[in-house]
Write a protein that holds these residues in place. Structure first.
Motif: not given
Length: 836
Positions: A408-412, A420-434, A436-443
């Motif tokens: 989380d620290s590295a991504y933020k 610059r380019d990172p992606s991260v996946v975190h566990w979430q409550e309630g059988n979920r995972a989030s 994040r992908v960055f950046p998605v550049v215009n066009s």
């Protein structure tokens, strides 16, 4: 002037109709197809030129002079002008995107204007409908004309800039000429005036009823919120009381989303008619005339936006929209999905990889020129994220598993500061995972891939694989390729109709419209005993058979809420004739024949329930019976409340609480408690419940520090010391480790901030995302070093479709090395013999 129309050919009118069809088609292109926003200005200019061209034709023909019959082609010009105005609105936003019902209404009104030339040829019933629509139109365009009042002065001053600012006056022109048209119709026949007035009256009645309902619900929200704040015995935050008791519906959702999604009047800032909604909620911003009008008379509830969002999360499952964002993602769309599923029928397991292409439709020149994509994946019970990769400079880069804090620290830091380019996946409550992908550049597009290991649910003799669905950027036009592979021969396979058989072990579907709820099922044979070995440990899988234990059941608690029907209530009470039965509010209330109806009525007013387990005095001799929907806050949402503190203290001292569910789905609150093994859980219908009650038995908790049960899949996983030859995929170890981490964390994850290093190491070795661990992709080796993120060599690494499951042990590598040397020696010996 008579309304009768001459039947002579009117070429100018025909040109107007064709112009509307062409202009409307151009306008609809971004709705039907995914176009680059660079094209929006071009579409507007085409719409505007068509409008200007038709106006010049009208002017030069003399039709605009009084008495020349120009009213009907003039309405065609106004329709073209309206299309041009909404096309311009994509570039210079005055209205947020209109809600569907209002867009459809405007189309119907415009079709009626175009057809009114032929009014005299209509049958009587159609004349009345046409006049009714004219009555509705005068209300609709009067609203739009009033909405634009703040812009009139500026638009008049800017008139000389190619006339573009004149678009502001289109609704006012419609209003004026609609009155002119109505007068002409009324002069010809007074009876049609009744239909026109009926349309106006019905519109005003709808607005009035909507506004009164808005007022009633707003008052209820304010009342429930104040009531909760003033109730000293209520341990829950005030917004929870609102979410439980407010009417769940169309208007309530819009009240809560006002200022977040829907434009509302902003009288406090002196902007008399409207203001743009805030960007704290990741949902496309909208303009709804009914919301604007209702909010003008009765302003939305005086609740903090953060608490509104929590209510929306609990009532409408809006958690992805409420995720913290470092960059906006309004212009992102999910362009394509490639789903590959590998199923092991004999082990009742599956591994899914979803390669997702996300596209930024904003044109390159716009600022900001990059956006952040956030996806929320909904996982079946017991499932775990086991791989993540991101394409950087055209190359797939695999994630590294580290602690959640480091990821989380590295991504933020990188996204928030360095962009610059990172992606991260975190566990979430309630059988979920989030994810994040960055950046998605215009066009431009970004591609990432996520892997999920899943136990197949076992339902009435069928193994079921349910698609791993997600919430994310716009998926309305998303296409999906699906490839389903079987390891071993499946029996009696049932596939969605769009997925075709290649052979008995492979099924594919290409360029399909994305659907969340597709599933694959096959006949369930008993799970084949299997094992996988790694690092001097062996993980074994076998069929789980439920074992019952005797319990001295004294008290039964009913977790009653809106999901319960009167029939449910009576059937359950009939099964509990000889037991003490309670409902729980602020205190336990015993249910008797005298108060049973009162209690049912009172508790079923709650949209969802948060059962206060801490009120159970003797957990081992008690049973909680529950039926819920998919709505409720997560436990993390109510942190630092009296309810949360009492729950954590209680569960920290108790064994698992007996809970029986007879509904279709657990609430997020109960899902989390079940994952943490705070509940000794069983599920079934009321007949099964009755048998358990009569026999004074309940399911036995078969788990311990080396045993994990996957109830929905009817599987049991065990870990033992030593090595055996692997005959199953490495997903055995991954599933065991994730569920073992959840078991060992238990309620400690809720009650303690201490990080268990042994469990972190277990997650690292199995490469599984958990409350303690996340997968992160960074751009360079230096980034990993800077945040002290290191890859463990003694681990399974990211899961893969290519994985065979058998991973050599350290001593196996030594044997392989020795065998290799022996082969080289023998071959060299043969070579020397031939030379001699």
């Amino acid at each position: 002037m008579n309304i009768e129309i001459k039947q002579e050919k009117d070429s100018l009118f025909a040109i107007g109709i064709w112009s509307i069809l062409i202009s409307g088609t151009l306008f609809a292109l971004p709705v039907v197809f995914t176009l680059k926003p660079d094209m929006y200005m071009g579409i507007f200019m085409a719409n505007f030129l068509i409008t200007a061209f038709y106006f010049v034709m009208l002017w030069s023909s003399g039709k605009l002079r009084k008495g020349r019959g120009g009213l009907y082609p003039f309405f065609l010009f106004l329709i073209l002008f309206l299309i041009s105005a909404y096309s311009l609105n994509r570039e210079m936003i005055v209205f947020e995107k209109s809600v569907t019902w209002f867009s459809v209404l405007l189309i119907i009104i415009c079709v009626n204007y175009a057809a009114i030339k032929f009014f005299s040829t209509f049958p009587a019933w159609l004349k009345n409908i046409s006049c009714f629509i004219l009555g509705v139109a005068i209300v609709a365009f009067t609203y739009l004309a009033l909405y634009l009042v703040p812009l009139y002065a500026l638009s008049a001053i800017a008139f000389f800039a190619l006339g573009i600012s004149l678009h502001t006056f289109v609704p006012l022109l419609f209003t004026i000429y609609n009155v002119v048209l109505i007068r002409r119709i009324a002069q010809n026949s007074q009876r049609y005036l009744i239909s026109i007035l009926s349309g106006t009256a019905v519109s005003l009645i709808v607005i009035t009823v909507y506004t009164l309902q808005w007022c009633s619900i707003t008052n209820t929200i304010d009342k429930q919120y104040r009531k909760a704040l003033l109730n000293e015995d209520n341990n829950l935050p005030g917004w929870v009381n609102v979410a439980q008791h407010v009417q769940h519906g169309y208007i309530t959702e819009r009240i809560l989303k006002s200022e977040l999604v829907y434009s509302v009047p902003n009288l406090a800032d002196g902007n008399w008619f409207w203001s743009m909604p805030s960007r704290n909620f990741a949902e496309e911003r909208k303009h709804d005339p009914l919301v604007m009008i209702a909010a003008l008379f009765f302003y939305p509830p005086k609740i903090l936006q953060t608490e509104k969002i929590k209510i929306l999360e609990s009532m409408y499952d809006s958690r992805r929209q409420a995720e913290e964002r470092l960059w906006q993602g309004d212009d992102l769309i999910t362009d394509h999905i490639n789903t590959t599923v590998k199923i092991w029928p004999h082990q009742h397991l599956a591994y899914t990889e979803k390669a997702i292409t996300v596209y930024n439709k904003m044109r390159k020149q716009r600022w900001p020129n990059q956006q952040e994509a956030i996806y929320t994946f909904h996982l079946p019970q017991g499932s775990v994220i086991t791989s993540l990769s991101l394409w950087i400079n055209g190359k797939e880069e695999n994630a590294i598993l580290t602690t959640k804090e480091k990821a989380d620290s590295a991504y933020k830091t990188i996204v928030g500061v360095e962009s610059r380019d990172p992606s991260v996946v975190h566990w979430q409550e309630g059988n979920r995972a989030s994810v994040r992908v960055f950046p998605v550049v215009n066009s431009e597009q970004r591609l990432f891939k996520i892997g999920i290991t899943t136990p197949l649910s076992n339902n009435n003799g069928r193994l079921v694989y349910n698609n791993i669905y997600f919430d994310g950027p716009d998926c309305r036009n998303t296409k999906e390729d699906i490839d389903v592979l079987f390891v071993g021969t499946p029996l009696e396979v049932k596939m969605p109709s769009a997925i075709e058989s290649v052979n008995s072990k492979r099924y594919t579907g290409s360029d399909l419209s994305m659907k969340k709820d597709w599933a694959v099922s096959l006949k369930a044979n008993e799970a084949q005993p299997s094992n996988f070995s790694f690092d001097n440990s062996t993980y074994k899988l076998q069929e789980y058979h439920e074992v019952l234990q005797n319990i001295n059941l004294k008290k039964v608690y009913l977790d009653i809420n809106k999901s319960w029907s009167r029939e449910d209530y009576n059937l359950v009470r009939t099964s509990l004739k000889n037991k003490e039965v309670f409902a729980c509010g602020d205190v336990p209330i015993q249910i008797t024949d005298q108060n049973k109806d009162e209690i049912f009525t009172s508790f079923t007013k709650k949209t969802f329930s948060l059962f206060p387990f801490f009120l159970i005095a003797d957990a081992e001799a008690s049973l909680v019976i529950t039926k819920n929907n998919a709505l409720s806050p997560n436990i993390g949402d109510i942190n630092n409340s009296g309810f949360s503190d009492s729950l954590k203290k209680y569960l920290a001292k108790q064994k698992a609480i007996n809970v029986f569910e007879f509904g279709d789905e657990l609430s997020p609150y109960l899902k989390t408690l079940r994952e943490y093994r705070a509940l000794n859980y069983d599920k079934g219908n009321t007949d099964k419940l009755k048998k358990l009650i009569e026999a004074n038995t309940f399911v036995k908790n078969a788990e311990d520090s080396s045993t994990i049960v996957l109830h929905d899949a009817h599987l049991v996983l065990t870990k033992s010391t030593g090595t055996e030859t692997s005959n199953a995929p490495d997903h055995l170890m991954r599933l065991f480790s994730y569920n073992h981490i959840m078991q060992q964390l238990g309620i400690r994850q809720l009650t303690s901030s201490d990080v268990n290093t042994d469990l972190v190491e277990e997650a690292r070795k199995a490469y599984v995302v958990s409350p303690l661990s996340s997968l992160v992709v960074l751009e360079t080796k230096e980034d990993y070093e800077r945040f002290d993120i290191k890859n463990s060599q003694n681990s399974l690494q990211n899961a893969s479709m290519k994985s065979t499951g058998a991973v050599p042990e350290p001593h196996d590598w030594a044997l392989i090395f020795i065998a290799g040397l022996l082969i080289i020696y023998v071959r060299m010996g043969h070579s020397k013999t031939r030379l001699v």
